[in-house]
Motif scaffolding. Structure first.
Motif, PDB file in Angstrom:
ATOM      1  N   GLY B1081       0.804  -1.217   0.000  1.00 13.08           N
ATOM      2  CA  GLY B1081       0.000   0.000   0.000  1.00 13.08           C
ATOM      3  C   GLY B1081       0.833   1.262   0.000  1.00 13.08           C
ATOM      4  N   MET B1082       1.965   1.190   0.624  1.00 12.45           N
ATOM      5  CA  MET B1082       2.773   2.390   0.747  1.00 12.45           C
ATOM      6  C   MET B1082       3.513   2.614  -0.566  1.00 12.45           C
ATOM      7  SD  MET B1082       3.541   4.682   2.868  1.00 12.45           S
ATOM      8  CE  MET B1082       2.861   3.949   4.345  1.00 12.45           C
ATOM      9  N   ARG B1083       3.324   3.763  -1.127  1.00 11.27           N
ATOM     10  CA  ARG B1083       3.971   3.973  -2.433  1.00 11.27           C
ATOM     11  C   ARG B1083       5.222   4.798  -2.309  1.00 11.27           C
ATOM     12  NH1 ARG B1083      -0.167   5.250  -6.461  1.00 11.27           N
ATOM     13  NH2 ARG B1083       1.622   5.982  -7.633  1.00 11.27           N
ATOM     14  N   GLU B1084       5.067   6.011  -1.930  1.00  8.90           N
ATOM     15  CA  GLU B1084       6.276   6.825  -1.870  1.00  8.90           C
ATOM     16  C   GLU B1084       6.131   7.956  -0.879  1.00  8.90           C
ATOM     17  OE1 GLU B1084       6.470   7.754  -5.921  1.00  8.90           O
ATOM     18  OE2 GLU B1084       5.115   9.454  -5.785  1.00  8.90           O
ATOM     19  N   PHE B1085       7.269   8.462  -0.494  1.00  8.94           N
ATOM     20  CA  PHE B1085       7.306   9.615   0.406  1.00  8.94           C
ATOM     21  C   PHE B1085       7.860  10.800  -0.357  1.00  8.94           C
ATOM     22  CE2 PHE B1085       7.220   6.282   3.549  1.00  8.94           C
ATOM     23  CZ  PHE B1085       6.471   6.842   4.561  1.00  8.94           C
ATOM     24  N   HIS B1086       7.302  11.937  -0.088  1.00  8.24           N
ATOM     25  CA  HIS B1086       7.859  13.175  -0.618  1.00  8.24           C
ATOM     26  C   HIS B1086       8.291  14.026   0.541  1.00  8.24           C
ATOM     27  CE1 HIS B1086       6.504  12.931  -4.854  1.00  8.24           C
ATOM     28  NE2 HIS B1086       5.689  12.034  -4.313  1.00  8.24           N
TER      29      HIS B1086
END
Lengths: 139, 1407
Positions: B1081-1086
């Motif tokens: 579920g976790m895609r990416e952090f900005h």
């Protein structure tokens, strides 16, 4: 063979009593309890004469009309009582002796179990098995 | 065998006494009847002779007869043969006798201690003695012995008779007819010519005394003065009663007599010559006995009657006139004299004469026998084995011997008796006449025993043989029993208890329960009286006796036996036996109308952990319920009876104050608060108490009141229950009672409710306390909830929650539970049949054992437990809190906005809302200074973000947006947070909603976060000062980003930097790594934004080499950001500067990191980390600074370290704000959050993740104080005091041809980084230590001043111009100056790290 086998604690309360299921359990409780008087008498008598070197087997405690009661005392004052039908004449003293020895060995095993709390009722399958082997098999 | 009143000798002697028959004329009978007695009865109390008599034996030796007793009886004839067993009537009589003789209530029992048993029982058994006496007296006379044959006959005639002499003649003939006609086998007569003694009875009150005397004279003439007597009696007229109390010696004999006479009359109804029992018919006892002896009711009547009789002799015969009413004491003496006269003048000489005669006969007979023995002996085999009484003709010589022996025995000439018995025994044995032989053996043994100064030991084997013969050969149980009774008593007297017991036990048989019971009881007494008391045998035989008693219908005795046996079995874990005894006791007690005892016994069975089977137990239960129902119904209804089942585990009782709450209501999630379902935990209780203390302190301006008590909503055994708990009116109290069913059958409880007692506040003290025990519902005071059905399975432990709702203020005590108990009916069992009993059980809670004072420790004392004694107070506000959109899982550092709703559900306004939490950095209500107080609805947040944002300024990222804020705006002095609600009060029924920001904890894992809300009533003077509401949430934090930052000094010289004069630039490196382990579920952090916050430093723009405008991190990616930081001038109040040097280009807005959620969390995070830091060293120093000796050195060195530390200090906080894209349920979610990094020192790396706490290393415990290791100067740190840099042209062209020396100016810049004055020594001389360095540097040299000693002020920058001289072209390392620095006024010098730094190379070119 035996009709009732009992293990009595040092403080004279029952650790284990089993009797032939078809017979009156209460009667055996009374018989075993009453036999403790004789056991105590015998122990005190032995203590005086022989000191430490004593025979664990106490022999015939007392004969009632229907049964013969045999006793055995371990060094830790735990008593074993075997009640035998009086009509059973085939049993010799030696056989009773060996029964007690077997019982004692099994009891020792129970006591060696680290999960057994000394003073508790004996709840051991192995012990049960040994006792069952010594009891009269009734159909 | 129990102790007896009589001695053995007495007993045996009294068992065999000379029997004297009485024949009365009718007139004489009438005279005696005046006294309500017949003649035999009249004499009976005086039958024991107090004086000694004398007689001569056949050898003319004088024999003393002491303490002789004779037995006088009316002649009762019967043709019957003597039975071998007691007749039915006789045994019935014996039964009655035993039944009527019960132990007295007040008798002091003796205590026997054997081993560890203390037995309490009465040593005497009067019922046994009575039985024995009666038994022996009722022995039928038999042919083989003469002991109870009549020796003499008293012929009694009244003086009022017309011709008394004629009457005498008549009576004499009558006697002769009875004895010799052969019509009657009973009674039996000892000797053919029975002694006839003529008694003239004169009634003083009516007859003519002179006439009587005349008749007496006549009689003397006729019968000789030794054969007749004039007895004057009835001196007192019947009417003159009452003025003189005359002792009544008859009463003790009469009871028995009545019974006996009755037997005789019952067995011989056809012959009643003198109307003996005429008036007896009217005796009150008789009716009872004959009509319904078995019924308990009449038994009771009999008993009371008997008791009365025993105590007050007059009253017994009250109805029929008392005994001896016409007799004065003088008359008593007359009677006594008469007996004495009769015995000594009449009877003894008669016996003496007969003994002589018999002796002569026997002597000749023995000779005869010896003359012809062969004939006798050869005929032996023909005789039948079992002898009957008819074997010997009465004149047989053997019987003559026996007769003589018996006579001798009766007059206590035991020696002669023994030899005769012995001889007879031999004869009988040789004749195989077993019955006779047994009788002789028995008596031989008895007389041997009775011989004073016995020349021979007691022949116990005689007795054994006799008993065996009686029982086995003759089948005569009566005789056997007599023999046993005698033998046992004799053995007992010789201390042979064991033998006696065996004997008694052997005698028990199926034919008589009563006898068996009595003998078994005696055997039991034998066992306990042994030298080594056999307690268990005693108990066992008591039980057997009890069993036989109950079979014999002797319930009372049975009960007594069982009770005595119970003492041995009680509480020794012989549960099967114990239950059996209890059950029997219960039943017997019940039938004996002793319901209390029965209930107690049954209760024992039920409460014991018994090993009975389920069916057995259900039987017990039913029996108990029945007994209980029948007996303990108390119509007065003053108080309910106690029930034993199920067991209540009192100390496990829990009390809960307040409503049962709903935990969720739609979207709303209620505060968890406290509920009964929670287990008590001491740690958490302490934690809550601590939190509450903080709240109370905050509410009372920082001081915790002295009488502060933590609010306890749920009381149990572990809470402090010393005070009366406070309950609020109209708020329920729930009491949880723990029931345990010890049985293997299920129980059905119904109408279960609490029992309470209430005292109103305003009630006068005299007024009785109100209680709901009497079934009446008092709902106006306290509403009591009733549980209709409460089923308990076998051996189940179950809790029942019972509610009370008080309606008035006052004191309310819960005293117990009241319920109906029934055995659980199994399905089709008809309901009408189910036994239901109503009762109560008390709830008595014992406080914990005290252990404070010495007395407490010495004795067992318990404190008070006021758990169930409530004080109901006036109404209090009640608040409920609901949470909306409250998350359960968060990323570390994630910011989430939730809403909290406060509702006042009571009718009282509340105020002073506060909250405290174990994790103050977890949540924020926003700060008042920076946030407008208008609540923001969840949907209206711009950009769907929890943050406050601004549109991105045009020159994004270039200029740092800076803001000054004060930390006080955000942080609160303590952990307590005032909740900003409008108007700070909540009116009844009002509710308000507030936003709440949450930030995921920095550490991953599940966090338990506790909130404690505080509020108080607006009104004052309540007993309860405040109330609290607990809330616990569990937040699962998962990893998000890890931010690591480090700072280092930039080597860029200050003038190259942006004109800043300060301590030069510092470079900040921020490493951001996506460490989210998780799911797809976790895609990416900005990285959205990086802000800095510091009091002294400012973060400048990003100098990332990559020029990456958007920092995006997918799983396990890592990014680096570089910033330059500069020091800025300190300002007043040292506010925090917050600026944002980095903004992601992706998002077109900026987050105001100085305002509410961001700033709140930042500052709160700071606080906690600071407090942690403060905690740590203090704890460390506390253990190390024990030794005083090295304080001075430590101080000095710490000075230096301080300076050095200061110099390296960098108090810069970095806030990294991120956004994460998460796909969840096919929806993309944007989560945002912030991470803080606090950079403390230059060169040290700091991380957003607090390093995992290393397990505290085990420190060896040292008992000797060790000298701390000598302080090593932190040279590495000192070396950073002064920063040096060399400035010089990179290449230098010099025409070596023209000038062989090339001098190059080099500027050495020294900057003091510290805040202290620093002494600096610069040494330009080469000090090459190794030859290698020497070689390299030898080619150039410093010229000019080669050593400087300078002092640098704090943060001063100093430029020093040096000159290097080169001899030839080449590349040189100019970095040779050695700079030593030390803080001013400090001894040690330290070289700066300049030497070790990279070489500064210069190119010298040849032009």
């Amino acid at each position: 063979m035996a009709v009732c086998i009992a293990v009595i604690a040092k403080e004279n309360y029952p650790l284990y009593i089993r009797s032939v299921p078809t017979q009156n359990e209460l009667k055996f409780h009374y018989t075993v309890h009453t036999s403790l008087d004789v056991v105590e008498e015998k122990i005190s008598a032995v203590g005086k004469s022989l000191g430490d070197q004593r025979e664990l087997y106490l022999g015939l405690l007392y004969p009632t009309e229907d049964y013969k009661v045999y006793g055995y005392v371990t060094n830790s004052k735990v008593k074993f009582v075997i009640v035998v039908d009086s009509s059973n004449t085939s049993l010799r003293d030696n056989e009773i002796r060996s029964m007690f020895r077997k019982l004692h060995n099994s009891f020792t095993d129970v006591m060696c179990n680290p999960f057994h709390n000394p003073g508790d009722q004996i709840q051991s399958k192995a012990f049960d098995g040994i006792v069952s082997g010594m009891m009269v098999q009734t159909g | 065998m129990a102790q007896c009143v009589q001695s053995v000798q007495e007993f045996v002697q009294d068992s065999f006494v000379p029997m004297v028959a009485v024949l009365c004329s009718e007139e004489a009978e009438r005279v005696t009847r005046k006294n309500n007695l017949n003649f035999a009865e009249l004499l009976r109390p005086f039958c024991r002779l107090t004086s000694e008599g004398h007689m001569r034996d056949p050898n003319n030796q004088v024999q003393v007869v002491k303490n002789l007793r004779i037995f006088v009886n009316n002649v009762v004839t019967s043709p019957n043969r003597p039975p071998t067993a007691l007749s039915h009537a006789q045994s019935k009589i014996l039964n009655e006798v035993v039944l009527s003789c019960q132990p007295q209530e007040g008798v002091v029992n003796n205590v026997v201690t054997a081993g560890d048993y203390d037995l309490n029982f009465s040593a005497t058994t009067p019922w046994f003695e009575t039985y024995r006496e009666n038994f022996l007296q009722s022995m039928p006379a038999s042919d083989h012995e003469f002991l109870n044959h009549y020796l003499a006959c008293l012929l009694v005639v009244s003086s009022t008779e017309a011709v008394p002499v004629e009457q005498f003649l008549k009576l004499s003939q009558e006697q002769h007819r009875i004895q010799h006609s052969g019509e009657y086998t009973n009674p039996k007569w000892f000797i053919p010519n029975t002694l006839k003694y003529y008694v003239l009875l004169h009634d003083m009150s009516e007859g003519d005394e002179q006439r009587a005397d005349a008749v007496y004279e006549d009689m003397k003439q006729r019968y000789g003065s030794q054969g007749c007597y004039l007895l004057k009696m009835n001196t007192r007229s019947f009417s003159a009663e009452g003025d003189e109390q005359i002792p009544d010696p008859w009463s003790q004999y009469l009871q028995r007599n009545i019974l006996h006479t009755q037997v005789r009359t019952a067995s011989t109804p056809h012959f009643n010559p003198n109307g003996v029992s005429g008036s007896l018919e009217s005796h009150p006892l008789q009716l009872d006995i004959t009509s319904s002896s078995g019924s308990l009711h009449t038994l009771g009547a009999v008993k009371t009657e008997l008791k009365k009789g025993a105590r007050d002799p007059e009253s017994l015969a009250g109805g029929a006139g008392s005994h001896g009413a016409c007799l004065t004491l003088n008359d008593h003496d007359h009677i006594r004299q008469f007996i004495q006269e009769f015995t000594f003048r009449g009877l003894l000489p008669h016996i003496e004469k007969n003994i002589r005669q018999l002796n002569d006969q026997v002597k000749t007979l023995i000779l005869k026998i010896w003359e012809m023995p062969p004939k006798h002996f050869c005929s032996c085999p023909e005789y039948p084995k079992t002898m009957t009484s008819s074997w010997y003709p009465p004149e047989a010589p053997e019987l003559q011997i026996r007769k003589m022996a018996d006579l001798c025995f009766l007059v206590q000439h035991y020696e002669l008796a023994y030899s005769c018995y012995h001889t007879a025994k031999k004869d009988f044995l040789s004749d195989q006449a077993m019955l006779y032989a047994a009788g002789a053996l028995e008596m031989a043994a008895v007389s041997a025993f009775l011989q004073a100064g016995a020349p021979r030991p007691y022949p116990a084997h005689y007795m054994d043989t006799a008993i065996q013969t009686y029982r086995d050969v003759c089948k005569n149980m009566v005789l056997a029993e007599r023999c046993v009774l005698l033998n046992a008593e004799i053995l007992k007297s010789q201390g042979k208890y064991s033998d006696a017991a065996t004997l008694l036990i052997k005698m028990t048989s199926e034919d008589s329960d009563l006898r068996s019971a009595l003998l078994l009881e005696q055997a039991a007494h034998c066992f306990i009286n042994m030298r080594n008391p056999m307690v268990r045998k005693f108990a066992f035989h008591m039980i057997l006796a009890g069993h036989r008693f109950s079979k014999a219908g002797q319930r009372r005795h049975a009960l007594r036996c069982y009770c005595q046996a119970m003492q041995v079995y009680k509480e020794r874990s012989w549960s099967l036996a114990e239950d059996h005894i209890n059950f029997t006791i219960g039943r017997q007690s019940f039938t004996l109308r002793q319901p209390e005892k029965a209930v107690i016994a049954f209760r024992q069975i039920l409460t014991n952990d018994s090993r009975q089977t389920a069916t057995q137990q259900s039987a017990f239960l039913r029996e108990y319920l029945y007994v209980y129902k029948v007996t303990t119904f108390t119509p007065d209804g003053l108080s309910l009876p106690q029930l034993p089942l199920p067991c209540i585990h009192c100390s496990a009782t829990r009390v809960y104050f307040g409503h049962e709450r709903r935990l969720a209501e739609g979207e709303k999630q209620a505060a968890t608060h406290v509920s009964l379902d929670q287990e008590y935990d001491q740690d958490s209780a302490d934690m809550w108490c601590h939190l509450e203390e903080q709240l109370v302190a905050a509410a009372n301006r920082g001081i915790v009141p002295v009488n502060f008590q933590p609010t306890q909503c749920c009381l149990n055994s572990q809470t402090d229950n010393q005070r009366h708990p406070l309950a609020v009116v109209e708020e329920p109290i729930i009491v949880e009672v723990t029931f345990r069913n010890p049985l293997k059958v299920s129980l059905a409880l119904s109408n279960l409710s609490l029992l309470w007692r209430f005292t109103a506040d305003d009630a006068p003290p005299s007024k009785e306390k109100m209680t709901n025990e009497l079934m009446t519902q008092k709902d106006d005071i306290v509403t009591t909830e009733v549980i209709q059905e409460f089923q308990m399975g076998p051996e189940e432990t179950k809790m029942a929650r019972l509610r009370l709702l008080p309606h008035r203020t006052g004191q309310l005590n819960v005293v117990g539970v009241v319920y109906n108990l029934a055995a659980s009916s199994s399905g089709e069992m008809a309901t009408f049949d189910v036994m239901v009993v109503h009762g109560k059980q008390d709830l008595m809670i014992q406080g914990p054992r005290l252990n404070q004072t010495k007395e407490d420790k010495m004795t067992v004392r318990h404190g008070h437990d006021q758990r169930l004694n409530f004080i109901v107070t006036s109404p209090m506000p009640l608040m409920e809190i609901f949470f909306l959109q409250f998350p359960t899982a968060l990323l570390c550092g994630e910011i989430r906005k939730a809403y909290v709703e406060f509702c006042n559900v009571s009718s009282v306004a509340l105020c002073g809302l506060r909250v405290v939490s174990t994790h103050p950095d977890f949540f924020s209500f926003g700060s008042q200074a920076t946030t407008p107080l208008t609540p923001v609805s969840p949907t209206s947040a711009e950009n769907n973000s929890a943050y406050k944002t601004l549109a991105t300024p045009p020159q994004s990222g270039s200029a740092a947006f800076e803001m000054l804020v004060s930390a006080e705006d955000f942080s609160q002095p303590s952990g307590v947070i005032d909740i900003p609600i409008d108007g700070s009060t909540l009116q009844p029924g009002e509710s308000t909603q507030l936003p709440l920001w949450l930030r995921g904890p920095d550490q991953e894992g599940v966090h338990e976060i506790n909130f404690l809300f505080y509020y108080e009533s607006t009104g004052k003077g309540n007993k309860i000062s405040h109330r609290v509401l607990r809330h616990t949430v569990f937040i699962c934090a998962s990893r998000s980003l890890s931010v690591q930052a480090s700072a280092c000094r930039s080597c860029v010289p200050p003038h190259h930097s942006l004109g800043d004069k300060g301590g030069g630039g510092t470079l900040i490196f921020i490493d951001v790594e996506n460490i989210n382990m998780s799911e797809a579920g976790m895609r990416e952090f900005h990285i959205v934004q990086v802000s800095s916050s510091s009091q002294h430093w400012r973060l400048h723009k990003c100098i990332n080499p990559a020029k990456d405008k958007d920092c995006k991190l997918t799983s396990r990616e890592r990014a680096k950001l570089c910033f330059r930081a500069t020091r800025c001038k300190p300002q007043k109040g040292t506010p925090y500067r917050i600026n944002k040097p980095y903004l992601s280009a992706l998002f077109q807005y900026m987050i105001i990191s100085s305002s509410t959620p961001c700033g709140d969390f930042f500052f709160r995070g700071c606080q906690t980390s600071e407090s942690q830091r403060l905690d740590a060293p203090s704890s460390r120093t506390s253990c190390s600074s024990k030794s005083q000796s090295c304080v001075s050195t430590e101080d000095r060195s710490s000075d230096i370290t301080n300076i050095v530390r200061k110099c390296n200090e960098l108090d810069l906080n970095i806030i990294v704000i991120w956004k994460a894209y998460v796909v969840e349920d096919n929806k993309q979610l944007i989560l945002e959050g912030q991470l803080h990094v606090a950079l403390q020192t230059i060169g040290k790396e700091a991380s957003s993740l607090t390093p995992r706490e290393e397990a505290q290393e085990m420190v060896l415990l040292k008992f000797k104080s060790q000298l701390p290791p000598p302080v090593i100067l932190p040279s590495a740190e000192l070396s950073q005091l002064v920063k040096t840099s060399l400035h010089y042209p990179e290449t230098y062209t010099h025409p070596f041809v023209q000038d062989s020396l090339c001098v190059v100016p080099v500027t050495l810049t020294l900057s003091n980084c510290s805040l202290a004055q620093v002494d600096v020594i610069i040494d330009l001389r080469h000090k090459g230590t190794s030859p290698e360095t020497l070689e390299v540097h030898s080619s150039f040299t410093w010229v000019g001043q080669t050593q400087y000693k300078l002092q640098l002020k704090p943060q001063e920058v100093l430029c020093l111009t040096l000159q290097a001289c080169f001899l030839q072209a080449g590349v040189y390392n100019l970095n040779t100056p050695r700079v030593f620095a030390k803080p001013a006024e400090q001894g040690a010098m330290c070289e700066t790290s300049q030497q070790t730094a990279s070489p500064s190379l210069i190119f010298i070119n040849n032009a």
